[in-house]
Write an enzyme that holds these catalytic residues in place. Sequence first.
Site, PDB file in Angstrom:
ATOM      1  CD  GLU A  51     -21.605   4.752  -3.815  1.00 38.40           C
ATOM      2  OE1 GLU A  51     -21.662   4.481  -5.018  1.00 38.40           O
ATOM      3  OE2 GLU A  51     -21.232   3.967  -2.934  1.00 38.40           O
ATOM      4  CG  ASN A  53     -19.676   9.744  -1.009  1.00 31.89           C
ATOM      5  OD1 ASN A  53     -19.612   9.009  -1.993  1.00 31.89           O
ATOM      6  ND2 ASN A  53     -19.236   9.391   0.194  1.00 31.89           N
ATOM      7  NE  ARG A  78      -3.638   0.502   2.315  1.00 30.14           N
ATOM      8  CZ  ARG A  78      -4.266   0.926   3.414  1.00 30.14           C
ATOM      9  NH1 ARG A  78      -4.383   0.129   4.452  1.00 30.14           N
ATOM     10  NH2 ARG A  78      -4.759   2.137   3.472  1.00 30.14           N
ATOM     11  CG  HIS A 113      -8.733   5.884  10.930  1.00 27.35           C
ATOM     12  ND1 HIS A 113      -9.678   5.482  10.025  1.00 27.35           N
ATOM     13  CD2 HIS A 113      -9.415   6.194  12.054  1.00 27.35           C
ATOM     14  CE1 HIS A 113     -10.889   5.531  10.585  1.00 27.35           C
ATOM     15  NE2 HIS A 113     -10.747   5.976  11.811  1.00 27.35           N
ATOM     16  CB  THR A 156     -15.811   9.290   4.730  1.00 30.04           C
ATOM     17  OG1 THR A 156     -15.870   8.201   5.664  1.00 30.04           O
ATOM     18  CG2 THR A 156     -16.743  10.400   5.191  1.00 30.04           C
ATOM     19  CB  CYS A 175      10.426  -1.296  17.351  1.00 27.02           C
ATOM     20  SG  CYS A 175      10.941  -2.821  18.165  1.00 27.02           S
ATOM     21  CG  ASN A 201      -7.937   9.254   3.308  1.00 22.53           C
ATOM     22  OD1 ASN A 201      -8.767   8.362   3.524  1.00 22.53           O
ATOM     23  ND2 ASN A 201      -8.185  10.293   2.533  1.00 22.53           N
ATOM     24  CB  VAL A 202      -3.040   5.707   6.616  1.00 23.27           C
ATOM     25  CG1 VAL A 202      -4.005   5.529   7.773  1.00 23.27           C
ATOM     26  CG2 VAL A 202      -3.304   4.671   5.525  1.00 23.27           C
ATOM     27  CG  ASP A 203      -3.490   9.051   1.327  1.00 17.73           C
ATOM     28  OD1 ASP A 203      -4.563   8.727   0.790  1.00 17.73           O
ATOM     29  OD2 ASP A 203      -3.303  10.183   1.826  1.00 17.73           O
TER      30      ASP A 203
HETATM   31  N1  APR Z   1     -14.983  11.468  -4.845  1.00 24.94           N
HETATM   32  C1  APR Z   1     -15.781  11.482  -3.744  1.00 24.94           C
HETATM   33  N2  APR Z   1     -16.143  10.367  -3.077  1.00 24.94           N
HETATM   34  C2  APR Z   1     -15.676   9.188  -3.549  1.00 24.94           C
HETATM   35  C3  APR Z   1     -14.839   9.088  -4.688  1.00 24.94           C
HETATM   36  C4  APR Z   1     -14.497  10.296  -5.339  1.00 24.94           C
HETATM   37  N3  APR Z   1     -13.714  10.300  -6.425  1.00 24.94           N
HETATM   38  N4  APR Z   1     -14.551   7.771  -4.895  1.00 24.94           N
HETATM   39  C5  APR Z   1     -15.165   7.075  -3.912  1.00 24.94           C
HETATM   40  N5  APR Z   1     -15.861   7.926  -3.124  1.00 24.94           N
HETATM   41  C6  APR Z   1     -16.622   7.617  -1.914  1.00 24.94           C
HETATM   42  C7  APR Z   1     -17.345   6.306  -1.938  1.00 24.94           C
HETATM   43  O1  APR Z   1     -18.664   6.515  -2.460  1.00 24.94           O
HETATM   44  C8  APR Z   1     -17.401   5.964  -0.442  1.00 24.94           C
HETATM   45  O2  APR Z   1     -18.541   6.547   0.176  1.00 24.94           O
HETATM   46  O3  APR Z   1     -15.662   7.499  -0.884  1.00 24.94           O
HETATM   47  C9  APR Z   1     -16.150   6.621   0.106  1.00 24.94           C
HETATM   48  C10 APR Z   1     -15.045   5.630   0.429  1.00 24.94           C
HETATM   49  O4  APR Z   1     -15.533   4.835   1.477  1.00 24.94           O
HETATM   50  P1  APR Z   1     -14.583   3.749   2.148  1.00 24.94           P
HETATM   51  O5  APR Z   1     -13.908   2.951   1.092  1.00 24.94           O
HETATM   52  O6  APR Z   1     -15.434   3.077   3.189  1.00 24.94           O
HETATM   53  O7  APR Z   1     -13.443   4.587   2.850  1.00 24.94           O
HETATM   54  P2  APR Z   1     -13.559   5.360   4.234  1.00 24.94           P
HETATM   55  O8  APR Z   1     -14.915   5.951   4.415  1.00 24.94           O
HETATM   56  O9  APR Z   1     -12.384   6.251   4.315  1.00 24.94           O
HETATM   57  O10 APR Z   1     -13.358   4.172   5.297  1.00 24.94           O
HETATM   58  C11 APR Z   1     -13.299   4.587   6.656  1.00 24.94           C
HETATM   59  O11 APR Z   1     -12.734   2.365   7.318  1.00 24.94           O
HETATM   60  O12 APR Z   1     -11.611   0.775   6.221  1.00 24.94           O
HETATM   61  C12 APR Z   1     -11.563   1.534   7.354  1.00 24.94           C
HETATM   62  O13 APR Z   1      -9.882   2.602   8.623  1.00 24.94           O
HETATM   63  C13 APR Z   1     -10.361   2.426   7.325  1.00 24.94           C
HETATM   64  O14 APR Z   1     -10.181   4.813   7.318  1.00 24.94           O
HETATM   65  C14 APR Z   1     -10.921   3.727   6.801  1.00 24.94           C
HETATM   66  C15 APR Z   1     -12.324   3.717   7.386  1.00 24.94           C
END
Ligand code: APR
Length: 241
Positions: A210, A208, A61, A114, A183, A122, A97-99
Amino acid sequence: MIREARSIVVLTGAGVSAESGISTFRDAEMGLWAKYDPMELAHIDAFHRDPELVTRWYHWRFTRCKDCTPNPGHHALAELQRQTEARGGSFSLLTQNVDGLHQRAGSTNVSEIHGTILTWRCTKTGKHHELEDIDFSSFPPTSEAGGILRPNVIWFGEMLPEKELERAFSDSSTCDVFMSVGTSSVVQPAASLIDLAKSHGARTIEVNLEPTPISESVDVSLFGKAGEELPKVLDQLNGEA
Ligand code: APR
């Protein structure tokens, strides 16, 4: 709403990094790791059960993160922070996000609730190690003290760092505008910050692709890509739209 806000909190998730080429958690991972469920691997129990697999996944990752660059969504948030602070407002960016891409786009004082994959520690001594100082020729990587090295991320099954949590709750309960970007709003405690903000009278915005569980209750829903919607917000603020 944003123009009049004295204090703004932005909570971001994986969706804000999607256009930088980093797949989100709930999208299917491509390639080698497609057969693994991120929820399975991002767990402290998975690390104890199979430290080699989990450290390989995080190594994969972060090698992908290093090749990625911030997208217009990251840059728009950094600019929004600059403009808000320039007019005497406060701006708090909380990211799941951790990036490290927000920081690379110029955002400052970012709260990584997170954690981060850009430093590891370590498990024996707690000493932090920068990525470039770690020998990844074998997995799991170990420190000179002989302890297994792990990324400084907060795994499922672990508590969020007290300091970050306190800041997230205090900023969310005092802001005028709370913006949730990219999110799925399903992981706690991040997903409840917007309710805390609303209960203190904040106006709320969601960006978002969706609908999510909070879409029904926000004041403004911007459905679309963060990399497109956030620059549009800035253009409107600057009177260019
Ligand atoms: N622009 C806006 N929103 C987007 C895009 C985009 N280009 N692409 C995807 N999304 C939305 C998706 O519709 C979804 O609602 O981003 C969201 C991503 O959701 P997740 O994959 O669940 O990521 P996240 O919400 O950050 O997860 C929260 O869960 O997996 C654990 O610790 C991890 O920090 C993470 C936490």
